[in-house]
Scaffold this motif. Structure first.
Motif, PDB file in Angstrom:
ATOM      1  N   GLU A 186       7.842   3.226  -5.475  1.00 52.64           N
ATOM      2  CA  GLU A 186       7.411   2.410  -4.332  1.00 52.64           C
ATOM      3  C   GLU A 186       6.516   3.214  -3.395  1.00 52.64           C
ATOM      4  O   GLU A 186       5.497   2.709  -2.899  1.00 52.64           O
ATOM      5  N   GLN A 236      10.580   9.037  -0.418  1.00 46.94           N
ATOM      6  CA  GLN A 236      10.855   7.609  -0.496  1.00 46.94           C
ATOM      7  C   GLN A 236       9.873   6.829   0.360  1.00 46.94           C
ATOM      8  O   GLN A 236       9.202   7.378   1.236  1.00 46.94           O
ATOM      9  N   LEU A 237       9.826   5.527   0.120  1.00 51.13           N
ATOM     10  CA  LEU A 237       8.963   4.657   0.923  1.00 51.13           C
ATOM     11  C   LEU A 237       9.299   4.773   2.403  1.00 51.13           C
ATOM     12  O   LEU A 237       8.408   4.775   3.251  1.00 51.13           O
ATOM     13  N   LYS A 261       1.384  -2.542   0.389  1.00 44.52           N
ATOM     14  CA  LYS A 261       2.033  -2.441  -0.918  1.00 44.52           C
ATOM     15  C   LYS A 261       3.372  -1.730  -0.767  1.00 44.52           C
ATOM     16  O   LYS A 261       3.717  -1.203   0.277  1.00 44.52           O
ATOM     17  N   GLY A 262       4.118  -1.703  -1.851  1.00 46.69           N
ATOM     18  CA  GLY A 262       5.412  -1.031  -1.850  1.00 46.69           C
ATOM     19  C   GLY A 262       6.547  -1.982  -1.536  1.00 46.69           C
ATOM     20  O   GLY A 262       7.706  -1.701  -1.816  1.00 46.69           O
ATOM     21  N   GLN A 319       3.108   3.751  -5.066  1.00 47.27           N
ATOM     22  CA  GLN A 319       2.309   2.530  -5.026  1.00 47.27           C
ATOM     23  C   GLN A 319       1.680   2.340  -3.648  1.00 47.27           C
ATOM     24  O   GLN A 319       0.517   1.947  -3.516  1.00 47.27           O
ATOM     25  N   THR A 320       2.450   2.637  -2.610  1.00 50.04           N
ATOM     26  CA  THR A 320       1.946   2.500  -1.250  1.00 50.04           C
ATOM     27  C   THR A 320       0.855   3.525  -0.967  1.00 50.04           C
ATOM     28  O   THR A 320      -0.193   3.197  -0.399  1.00 50.04           O
ATOM     29  N   GLU A 324       6.577  -5.255  -2.619  1.00 54.13           N
ATOM     30  CA  GLU A 324       6.425  -6.437  -3.451  1.00 54.13           C
ATOM     31  C   GLU A 324       7.736  -6.966  -4.008  1.00 54.13           C
ATOM     32  O   GLU A 324       7.888  -8.166  -4.230  1.00 54.13           O
ATOM     33  N   ASP A 325       8.687  -6.073  -4.270  1.00 51.65           N
ATOM     34  CA  ASP A 325       9.970  -6.508  -4.823  1.00 51.65           C
ATOM     35  C   ASP A 325      11.049  -6.608  -3.760  1.00 51.65           C
ATOM     36  O   ASP A 325      12.237  -6.742  -4.083  1.00 51.65           O
ATOM     37  N   TRP A 326      10.664  -6.519  -2.483  1.00 55.61           N
ATOM     38  CA  TRP A 326      11.630  -6.558  -1.392  1.00 55.61           C
ATOM     39  C   TRP A 326      11.731  -7.969  -0.841  1.00 55.61           C
ATOM     40  O   TRP A 326      10.747  -8.726  -0.826  1.00 55.61           O
TER      41      TRP A 326
END
Length: 217
Positions: free
Chosen positions: A113, A147-148, A161-162, A116-117, A164-166
């Motif tokens: 994550e 971590q993000l 970004k980062g 990606q960010t 997207e699955d949250w």
């Protein structure tokens, strides 16, 4: 630099009078050191760099056309990071290893994550900005994986970004934690926390519940 290479960084920023002197030195291979009355000769390879478009500078009258063509023999264009995102993972890995050695750390990498960010961010400050961010992360990240939640707010918010699955709740909680982390001083007194609750227009009980939730007490 006689017989060697002279690197001129930010050559596009040279004042007009220095441009004239540089052109003469390149054409005649002669120069006069400050404080000397006699000229010396030097055969030197010149490598020049700039973040400006020198043709635009020539058109605007800020850079000498004759100096431009004297320097522009073998041009090499290095695109900004935003145009070569595929290089970012390797650069991030390199600077993590660099600061591990320099700071005595044992960081092993970044989470998917976070990567990606970082990859989605445009890096207006190019490699220099990215290098500074990695140094910052090496100093503040608590685990061996970045971590993000470790990334600076401006990178996360401007990347988009980062997350997207949250879920929306997870995104809101992450941002809330970031805000509180920046506002709560380490070792803050009861009076300071009460003042913070008042500034945020929430009750003391709500503030303490959130601080406990995010392990900020």
């Amino acid at each position: 630099a006689e017989g060697g290479t002279l690197f001129l960084d930010e050559v596009g920023n040279l004042p007009a009078e220095v441009q004239q002197k540089l052109l003469r030195a390149l054409q005649t291979k002669c120069y006069r050191p400050t404080g000397c009355t006699r000229e010396r000769k030097a055969d030197v390879r010149i490598v020049a760099a700039t973040n400006r478009n020198l043709l635009d500078e020539v058109a605007a009258g800020r850079f000498r056309e004759d100096l431009y063509y004297r320097l522009n023999i073998i041009p090499i264009e290095l695109p900004p990071l935003r145009k070569r995102k595929e290089d970012l993972p390797a650069l991030i890995e390199y600077y993590i290893a660099y600061y591990n050695q320099k700071l005595g750390k044992s960081m092993r990498g970044v989470s998917p994550e976070a990567l990606q960010t970082l990859t989605s961010y445009d890096w207006p400050g190019n490699v220099r900005e990215m290098k500074n961010i990695i140094e910052y992360l090496e100093n503040i990240a608590e685990g061996e994986i970045i971590q993000l939640s470790d990334l600076p707010d401006h990178i996360v918010m401007r990347s988009g970004k980062g997350f997207e699955d949250w879920s929306l709740d997870e995104i809101v909680e992450d941002y809330e934690k970031r805000v509180l982390s920046s506002m709560v001083k380490k070792g803050a007194t009861l009076e300071e926390k009460n003042q913070l609750a008042e500034n945020l227009k929430i009750s003391r009980a709500t503030l303490y519940r959130k601080l406990k939730k995010y392990d900020l007490l």
